[in-house]
Design an enzyme around this catalytic site. Structure first.
Site: not given
Ligand SMILES: Cc1ncc(C[n+]2csc(CCOP(=O)(O)OP(=O)(O)O)c2C)c(N)n1
Ligand SMILES: Cc1ncc(C[n+]2csc(CCOP(=O)(O)OP(=O)(O)O)c2C)c(N)n1
Ligand SMILES: [Mg+2]
Ligand SMILES: [Mg+2]
Lengths: 321, 322, 321, 322
Positions: C230, C234, C242
């Protein structure tokens, strides 16, 4: 161990008689044929460890120091039962005295909870392992998975025993998973997973001991699958019509009690001696439970919160006009 | 006295509790080095270390369960949801394991569940929900929803010290918008007590969270009317006595919540008033709430859904003239 | 494919400019560096197949037939957007026209849902594969697990692409799992799991094609992990402090667009030609979105149920006295 | 006309819908050869085959999600929870994915969620819960709770044919206890309409589910009083008009539910009456409910918690004399 195997079996038999007499409140979930798992693993724990039994792990709680009276009063929902009639059958515990955590019906929930007990112990600098059991069916729950995800990266001293009794209610394990050995689920977490014979109490003890001590030594969570068979229906109303012919009989030959008797070289005399001890304990428990009162209805409103004044409330029509 | 934002007050409250009580520790996603999505726990990892600031896997049901287990060993976990909406993913664990635990087997669960809550931020249906009634309706849980920095700090402390599970709702729209002087080491504020924000004679408005601020604006717009405003602060247990006492004085009650109408606390208040103060009611108990729709994303849509200052003032005016 | 890679990148760049200008409503989740996964896999699907993108799979929906206008109007929450301003950014779809299913924020939910689409297709005798993406972080959810448990025993034509971009918000993958390759999670279900290079659009296409066709042929669910990075935070407020020094730079060298250009042997002329086409499409989309109105507030009460009369309700104070 | 138990009526309704519409299919645990924990789907596997009677893994969130996905392809899944309490394990999927789907992107979710519900069976805290308000309070879901065999059959058909997600609650205490003649091929009964079970002039009692039967017993005990009894049948959408119309006649309303008090539909009804019929109220809107406690296991405790015939009669008598 032999005593506990016999006691567990006798309590189960007796509970079924009580159930026929309509004395048992709510469901009754037999553990016949699976006793070795509860007992072998409970013997492998240290006193200070924590354990969350499932509904079929009567043996575990007995070994941990709960009494036959506890079991019987729970079945009969009596005021003298550990939960004072508030929750069903096997749903009780006592963290301080026996390290037993009360199960709840939503299957899988105890995996994260026990992960948390291992975490709590570590944060407090205590050397305790947390163990729980899970059915073959309940390994399909997200809770099982999320608890182990967390436990694996946190390297928690958690042991999960998969009690694979071939069925989840009427559903055979082949409809829960494509795996031959459910212990392979460990590979999703990068943790150790092994499979053993759940009807051999000494093997159970040995494997459980190994997992428990590996977890204690910092090896992180461990999965131990123990194969066994649920010799009765899911509950008394279930006649197991869905079980292929012959299977029950085949497993009856592997009954854990008979096998252990053979190992011990017990003759009729030894068996009868233990049988008599067990019978007395069961008799006492039944008598005590039957003579105990049901809880007083007034208690129903107490104990939701530490502050008991939050809930009680005089409804409008009971107030003075 | 330092002037603290709503967010700072929460952060300070957490910090002071962690300093005072070594059994308090934190769990949640991204709460460590990153300091949490809204930075409530910024600096906590450095101060308290990874043993007390535990970054979890993305497993709400899993880490809530673990918090309950840790509580069984005598600790006081404080669990952050990145947005409170994700509490839905841990619903079973909260209502079934935590909520019933003491009642079933006498084992209390001193866990605080906290997270950013509420609408108004153009965050769409999954980051705006009012989740309070799912839990206020589930026996064994306390639900707390402060509207000011000092209340936030004091009530959070009370939640952490409470021996039962508490859900602490932090309106994210207030996080950086409001400020108040709050003393270091300020005491806990007891749960279950509403606060009279402003006394009045002719109408009582009962509200909480962000809607308190909209209500105060509406009341200001209705200058000259004698309106009492009550901030519930705790949704469960509901401070029935405070509501009843107020209506005895004013005779008229209106509730304001951003929650969707059916099954909101507004209905509960109407029922309590019917049962406990019917003879004092000089007018209908009126509800100003969101309609029963998900919170939409676009500003125009969201604004159409949430009670506005104008809605509140309009309803109050009408009720005053009843 | 090259066009879509460039278009996706350009839309992302442009959205960030709009975001700086405070024109974007709500969050903005960049997919820079990850475009090859969306595009390579979308090309591997048949028109009739179903796909649920995550918030970072802009490329997928473009390939499936959604327009740049769809993307931009969603970001700006306009009345002309696919959801008419009801849901955020990437949360839209059109089952009939594009086979795209709208994502929701609760991570993991789409795995069971897409399993159900594969099930539905099979029950209707249709030959359709369902594909969804999941982040490294979201592979820790119970939903991921439960969806695959069901799909594995039902042998559903489901492909789950794990888009391992090394981070879940600020959490590195090493804090989600002990596994080196998240595709090993397949072993918990007894299904195939492979890992590939997510920054090589041709490899993505090839591996995705294989998984899709294996699933279509009755091979049951498939897990395909694609490693990537990425490149932005975020969301815009996240400065990625980090991330260890150098890591971003190292991955920048593996940029999927540059690598594909090298494979194609594109010179400046070819790049500029596509760049101009892309710029025009982006310009049009931005203009269209900016000129579009916000939805009318009155619409907010409509569409919760098929019967639109259930929800609207005249509050007491708005009624005639 | 065949005389059907409550359970048989549900089973017949399901059967007739599956015969009439090939897009209807079933998912759930042990619903195949075993016929489900309560045997509602006994014989369905033999008749409709494994393609339409799908036995699932022990994964509530998973199979609910799959049902939603199948609905997106144009099918009408009917999902059985072995006990409705386990719906808590699929909560996120239902409130967040199913409930908001049409509103978000126009895609309706014609899924019926059904299962054995309610207390009174000495089944303890995890097999007795009233779950209706979790969902009635979550936008986009309909909640249906019949009290008679004919209503059960007709309303189940309406749920299955509805293009939005419906939660269909089957009071397990009624399964084999009540019987009624119900015609083969009987029609669907529209959702959202309450039924006047018995007309009256002096008091309206609003209830649903098992409590309708206790209410009728209480009314019988109060012979000679003119009491109107309204069976809600649908909790969401609430038939506000029926309640308002009734109170215009009787002036007094009492609600009876086995649900726990705070946040139950009883409060909603009080609020609706305040807003829409305040001038017609000749007495407080009175709630007879369970207290805010988990349903305990022992008969004595459970009986102390649930509204009894005596409670209902006592409250009605008092309200009549108000
Ligand atoms: C069930 C749930 N818990 C917490 C969140 C908050 N949240 C949004 S994005 C994220 C990180 C997601 O990481 P990843 O699955 O690796 O996807 P990426 O953003 O890297 O594409 C979190 C914790 C969420 N959307 N859904
Ligand atoms: C989450 C959840 N879903 C459904 C049930 C209903 N239920 C009770 S026991 C059971 C079968 C459990 O099988 P298994 O996990 O193999 O345990 P066993 O009974 O064989 O010991 C089911 C489905 C439940 N208790 N929890
Ligand atoms: Mg089993
Ligand atoms: Mg990621």
């Amino acid at each position: 161990m032999y005593y506990f195997l016999r006691l567990t079996r006798a309590l189960d038999e007796r509970a079924h008689v009580l159930q026929q007499q309509n004395k048992v409140v709510g469901g009754l979930f037999s553990n016949q044929g699976q006793e070795a798992i509860s007992i072998g693993s409970a013997f492998a724990l240290e006193k200070r460890d924590y354990v969350a039994p499932m509904i079929r792990n009567i043996g575990t709680v007995l070994v941990r120091g709960h009494s036959a009276r506890d079991i019987m009063t729970q079945y009969l929902a009596k005021a003298t039962s550990p939960t004072r009639g508030r929750d069903n059958s096997q749903h009780f515990g006592d963290v301080e005295r026996t390290g037993v955590v009360a199960y709840i019906s939503m299957l899988g929930t105890m995996v994260p909870v026990m992960a948390g007990m291992a975490l709590g112990a570590r944060l407090k600098g205590e050397d305790r392992v947390a163990l729980t059991y899970i059915g073959d069916g309940a390994t399909s729950t997200g809770d099982f998975y999320e608890g182990l995800c967390l436990a694996s990266v946190q390297k928690l001293a958690l042991v999960v025993i998969i009690e694979n009794n071939q069925y989840a209610y009427s559903t055979p394990t082949s409809k829960q998973s494509l795996l031959e050995n459910l212990s392979d689920k460990a590979k999703a977490f990068g943790i150790p997973g092994i499979t053993g014979d759940g009807n051999d109490v000494l093997e159970v003890y040995r494997l459980a001991k190994r997992c428990i001590e590996d977890a204690r030594a910092g090896g992180g969570p461990q999965i131990l699958e123990l194969k066994t068979f649920r010799m009765r229906g899911h509950a008394p109303h279930d006649n197991q019509a869905y079980v292929p012919k012959g299977l029950i009989e085949a497993w009856r030959k592997k009954d854990p009690i008979g096998r252990f008797e053979a190992v011990l070289g017990f003759g009729e005399a030894e068996k009868a001696e233990v049988g008599a001890r067990v019978a007395a304990v069961v008799e006492d428990a039944v008598k005590f439970a039957e003579e105990s009162p049901l809880p007083d209805g007034k208690e129903a409103l107490q104990g939701v919160f530490e502050d008991d004044s939050i809930v009680p409330f005089t409804p409008w029509w009971r107030r003075d006009a | 006295m330092p002037e603290l934002t709503f967010l700072d007050a929460i952060s300070r409250g957490l910090w002071e509790e962690m300093e005072a009580d070594p059994t308090v520790f934190l769990m949640g996603e991204d709460i460590g080095a990153y300091g949490g999505a809204f930075k409530v726990t910024k600096g906590f990892l450095e101060k308290f270390g990874p043993g007390r600031v535990i970054e979890t896997t993305l497993s709400e049901e899993g880490f809530v369960g673990a918090a309950i287990g840790a509580a069984y060993t005598g600790l006081r976990p404080v669990v952050e949801f990145q947005f409170i909406d994700f509490i839905a993913c841990a619903f079973d664990m909260i209502v079934n394991v935590a909520g019933t635990s003491r009642y079933r087997w006498g084992k209390g669960v001193p866990v605080t569940f906290r997270g950013p809550w509420g609408a108004g931020g153009r965050a769409g249906p999954f980051h705006s929900r009012s989740i309070e009634m799912w839990f206020a309706h589930s026996p064994g849980l306390k639900v707390v929803a402060p509207a000011t920095p000092s209340d936030a700090k004091g009530l959070l402390k009370a939640c952490i010290r409470d021996n039962d599970p508490c859900i602490f709702l932090e309106h994210k729209h207030l996080y950086r918008r409001i400020k108040e002087e709050v003393a270091d080491g300020s005491p806990a504020i007891p749960l279950g007590r509403a606060r009279v924000v402003r006394p009045g004679e002719d109408l009582t408005i009962v509200t909480y969270g962000m809607m308190l601020h909209r209500t105060m604006e509406a009341v200001a717009a209705l200058e000259g009317r004698s309106i009492e405003v009550l901030d519930l602060r705790t949704i469960y247990p509901l401070d029935r006595a405070a509501v009843v006492e107020s209506v005895k004085k004013t005779g008229k009650v209106m509730t304001v919540t951003e929650d969707t109408r059916t099954g909101s606390i507004a209905g509960e208040i109407a029922a309590v008033l019917c049962e406990e103060a019917f003879e004092h009611l000089d007018g209908p108990v009126v509800r100003v709430t969101s309609p029963d729709v998900p919170i939409p994303f676009a500003p125009t849509l969201e604004d159409a859904v949430l009670p506005s200052v104008k809605d509140i003032a309009g309803a109050a005016d009408r009720l005053l003239r009843y």
